[in-house]
Design an enzyme around this catalytic site. Structure first.
Site, PDB file in Angstrom:
ATOM      1  N   ALA A 299      39.905  47.573  52.909  1.00  0.00           N
ATOM      2  CA  ALA A 299      40.345  46.043  52.709  1.00  0.00           C
ATOM      3  C   ALA A 299      39.339  45.159  52.307  1.00  0.00           C
ATOM      4  O   ALA A 299      38.933  44.289  53.070  1.00  0.00           O
ATOM      5  CB  ALA A 299      41.192  45.417  54.013  1.00  0.00           C
TER       6      ALA A 299
ATOM      7  N   GLY B  90      38.910  43.206  50.031  1.00  0.00           N
ATOM      8  CA  GLY B  90      39.354  41.971  49.705  1.00  0.00           C
ATOM      9  C   GLY B  90      38.395  41.374  48.554  1.00  0.00           C
ATOM     10  O   GLY B  90      38.009  40.206  48.324  1.00  0.00           O
TER      11      GLY B  90
ATOM     12  N   CYS C 140      45.968  43.115  41.579  1.00  0.00           N
ATOM     13  CA  CYS C 140      45.527  42.043  42.736  1.00  0.00           C
ATOM     14  C   CYS C 140      46.714  41.046  42.669  1.00  0.00           C
ATOM     15  O   CYS C 140      47.448  40.861  42.071  1.00  0.00           O
ATOM     16  CB  CYS C 140      44.091  41.553  42.530  1.00  0.00           C
ATOM     17  SG  CYS C 140      44.096  40.803  40.750  1.00  0.00           S
TER      18      CYS C 140
ATOM     19  N   LYS D  53      44.438  47.918  34.414  1.00  0.00           N
ATOM     20  CA  LYS D  53      44.436  48.718  35.373  1.00  0.00           C
ATOM     21  C   LYS D  53      45.818  48.357  36.324  1.00  0.00           C
ATOM     22  O   LYS D  53      46.008  47.201  36.863  1.00  0.00           O
ATOM     23  CB  LYS D  53      43.526  48.608  36.256  1.00  0.00           C
ATOM     24  CG  LYS D  53      43.382  49.263  37.678  1.00  0.00           C
ATOM     25  CD  LYS D  53      41.773  49.636  37.662  1.00  0.00           C
ATOM     26  CE  LYS D  53      41.821  50.590  39.023  1.00  0.00           C
ATOM     27  NZ  LYS D  53      40.636  50.633  39.737  1.00  0.00           N
TER      28      LYS D  53
ATOM     29  N   GLY E 266      41.440  58.095  47.437  1.00  0.00           N
ATOM     30  CA  GLY E 266      40.745  59.366  47.954  1.00  0.00           C
ATOM     31  C   GLY E 266      42.220  60.678  47.985  1.00  0.00           C
ATOM     32  O   GLY E 266      42.964  60.339  47.071  1.00  0.00           O
TER      33      GLY E 266
HETATM   34  C1  FMN Z   1      36.058  50.363  48.591  1.00  0.00           C
HETATM   35  C2  FMN Z   1      36.749  50.293  47.394  1.00  0.00           C
HETATM   36  C3  FMN Z   1      36.778  49.147  46.720  1.00  0.00           C
HETATM   37  C4  FMN Z   1      37.540  49.042  45.382  1.00  0.00           C
HETATM   38  N1  FMN Z   1      37.403  47.952  44.474  1.00  0.00           N
HETATM   39  C5  FMN Z   1      38.013  47.804  43.474  1.00  0.00           C
HETATM   40  C6  FMN Z   1      37.755  46.790  42.589  1.00  0.00           C
HETATM   41  O1  FMN Z   1      37.156  45.558  42.650  1.00  0.00           O
HETATM   42  N2  FMN Z   1      38.505  46.620  41.266  1.00  0.00           N
HETATM   43  C7  FMN Z   1      39.509  47.685  41.005  1.00  0.00           C
HETATM   44  O2  FMN Z   1      40.117  47.716  39.941  1.00  0.00           O
HETATM   45  N3  FMN Z   1      39.768  48.887  42.000  1.00  0.00           N
HETATM   46  C8  FMN Z   1      38.985  48.923  43.118  1.00  0.00           C
HETATM   47  N4  FMN Z   1      39.153  49.957  43.955  1.00  0.00           N
HETATM   48  C9  FMN Z   1      40.265  50.960  43.437  1.00  0.00           C
HETATM   49  C10 FMN Z   1      39.478  52.114  42.724  1.00  0.00           C
HETATM   50  O3  FMN Z   1      38.982  51.603  41.686  1.00  0.00           O
HETATM   51  C11 FMN Z   1      40.362  53.353  42.336  1.00  0.00           C
HETATM   52  O4  FMN Z   1      41.379  52.829  41.668  1.00  0.00           O
HETATM   53  C12 FMN Z   1      41.002  53.769  43.617  1.00  0.00           C
HETATM   54  O5  FMN Z   1      39.963  53.843  44.812  1.00  0.00           O
HETATM   55  C13 FMN Z   1      41.381  55.232  43.324  1.00  0.00           C
HETATM   56  O6  FMN Z   1      40.575  56.267  43.053  1.00  0.00           O
HETATM   57  P1  FMN Z   1      39.787  57.369  44.274  1.00  0.00           P
HETATM   58  O7  FMN Z   1      40.768  57.740  45.009  1.00  0.00           O
HETATM   59  O8  FMN Z   1      39.031  58.152  43.249  1.00  0.00           O
HETATM   60  O9  FMN Z   1      38.974  56.291  45.149  1.00  0.00           O
HETATM   61  C14 FMN Z   1      38.332  49.887  44.851  1.00  0.00           C
HETATM   62  C15 FMN Z   1      38.563  50.951  45.756  1.00  0.00           C
HETATM   63  C16 FMN Z   1      37.692  51.236  47.129  1.00  0.00           C
HETATM   64  C17 FMN Z   1      37.913  52.550  47.830  1.00  0.00           C
END
Ligand code: FMN
Length: 303
Positions: free
Chosen positions: A70, A72, A128, A164, A216
């Site tokens: 989170a 944020g 968001c 997205k 993840g």
């Molecule tokens: C710490 C963190 C911050 C994230 N910040 C954003 C963000 O700023 N904008 C966004 O579109 N997605 C954000 N995401 C989502 C990731 O881009 C991705 O869609 C999501 O984590 C699923 O992929 P993964 O399982 O490979 O992490 C964030 C994810 C994490 C873990």
């Protein structure tokens, strides 16, 4: 074996993409992910309408099969990005800028400014919350998603636009089709899945914000299902993500219908080398299965 990928005009050395939010917006870090990590394209952290600190700690927890965050949407705000853009504009590999806003006007303002810096693509993070509708996520409403996408499209001209999406939408395929109609050039799916953890000894939620987004390995089946459904509802390409940490995960997304594959939490678990390693594993799988190009297997699970 050919991993070269053309995704909405971005000429990528392979289909892997750094997911948004994982390594910020810093140009030196973006370069490292491309040069040392071997990613095919890099997405910056979402840029917002104003400076924002994000949520207080604890804001990220590591769970058995994923991360709950989170953070944020901390952001310098588009007005404070001018210095960084000077460096980012020199980048000569595919760079995707991500944007967010709490209403249509904010999305449009951020899009207009970001477009001036000519990233190779702009990703609209419609996963968001919307302030006007009391925190409802834009991407759960077909109407709101379309309104944002067409407003952003108007501001960014010829720069390709990626929508997205959130897996929290009850019909993500319909949301994707709506975004395509509104002018999106590609769909990115998925963002994190809402979740919560409680410390049973303290008898309190662990995250300061109480709720967070799960990412993840735990969310891979959710992402695969979303990409599979979206593939059947749109003609535009899909950037699939959610739980990818190796080449086989990437192949699974491509068989569901993805053209490019994003890695976020995988960087946390395995470092930036995760891109190179995933590509080697993809090539190995292709060799073993006599597949010469990823085009041969894109969407093949649909039969
Ligand atoms: C710490 C963190 C911050 C994230 N910040 C954003 C963000 O700023 N904008 C966004 O579109 N997605 C954000 N995401 C989502 C990731 O881009 C991705 O869609 C999501 O984590 C699923 O992929 P993964 O399982 O490979 O992490 C964030 C994810 C994490 C873990």
């Amino acid at each position: 074996m050919d991993l070269k990928t053309n995704f909405i005009g971005l000429k990528m050395q392979n289909p892997t993409v750094l997911a948004s939010g994982i390594l910020g917006t810093n140009s030196a870090l973006m370069k490292r992910v491309f040069e040392e990590g071997g990613a095919g394209a890099v997405t910056m952290k979402s840029i917002g309408p104003e400076e924002r600190n994000g949520h207080e700690n604890p804001s990220v927890i590591e769970l058995e099969h994923g991360l709950l965050n989170a953070v944020g949407l901390p952001s310098p705000g588009f007005q404070n990005m001018e210095e960084e853009w000077k460096e980012l504009e020199k980048i000569n590999f595919p760079l995707i800028a991500s944007i967010y806003g709490a209403n249509i006007e904010q999305f449009a303002a951020v899009a207009k400014n970001v477009a001036l810096h000519k990233p190779d693509a702009i990703e609209a993070n419609i996963s968001c919350p919307n302030t006007k509708e009391h925190g409802q996520i834009f991407g759960t409403s077909e109407e709101a998603s379309q309104a944002i996408i067409s407003a952003v499209k108007k501001e960014i001209g010829k720069i390709p636009l990626i929508a997205k999406l959130t897996p929290q939408a009850s019909n993500i395929a319909a949301i994707a089709a709506g975004c395509e109609k509104a002018g999106a050039d590609a769909i990115c799916a998925i963002n994190t899945v809402a979740g919560m953890c409680i410390d049973i000894d303290a008898r309190k939620p662990i995250l300061h914000n109480k709720f967070g987004g799960l990412s993840g390995p735990a969310i891979k089946p959710v992402g695969i299902k979303c990409v599979y459904q979206i593939f059947e509802s749109v003609k535009i390409p899909i950037l699939g993500m959610g739980g990818i940490s190796n080449g086989k995960d990437a192949i699974e997304y491509i068989q569901a219908g993805a053209t490019a594959v994003g890695i976020g939490s995988g960087v946390f678990y395995h470092g930036i080398e995760v891109f190179k390693k995933a590509c080697e594993e993809m090539e190995h799988w292709m060799k073993e299965n006599n597949v010469k190009s990823l085009k041969e297997i894109r969407g093949i699970a649909h039969g």
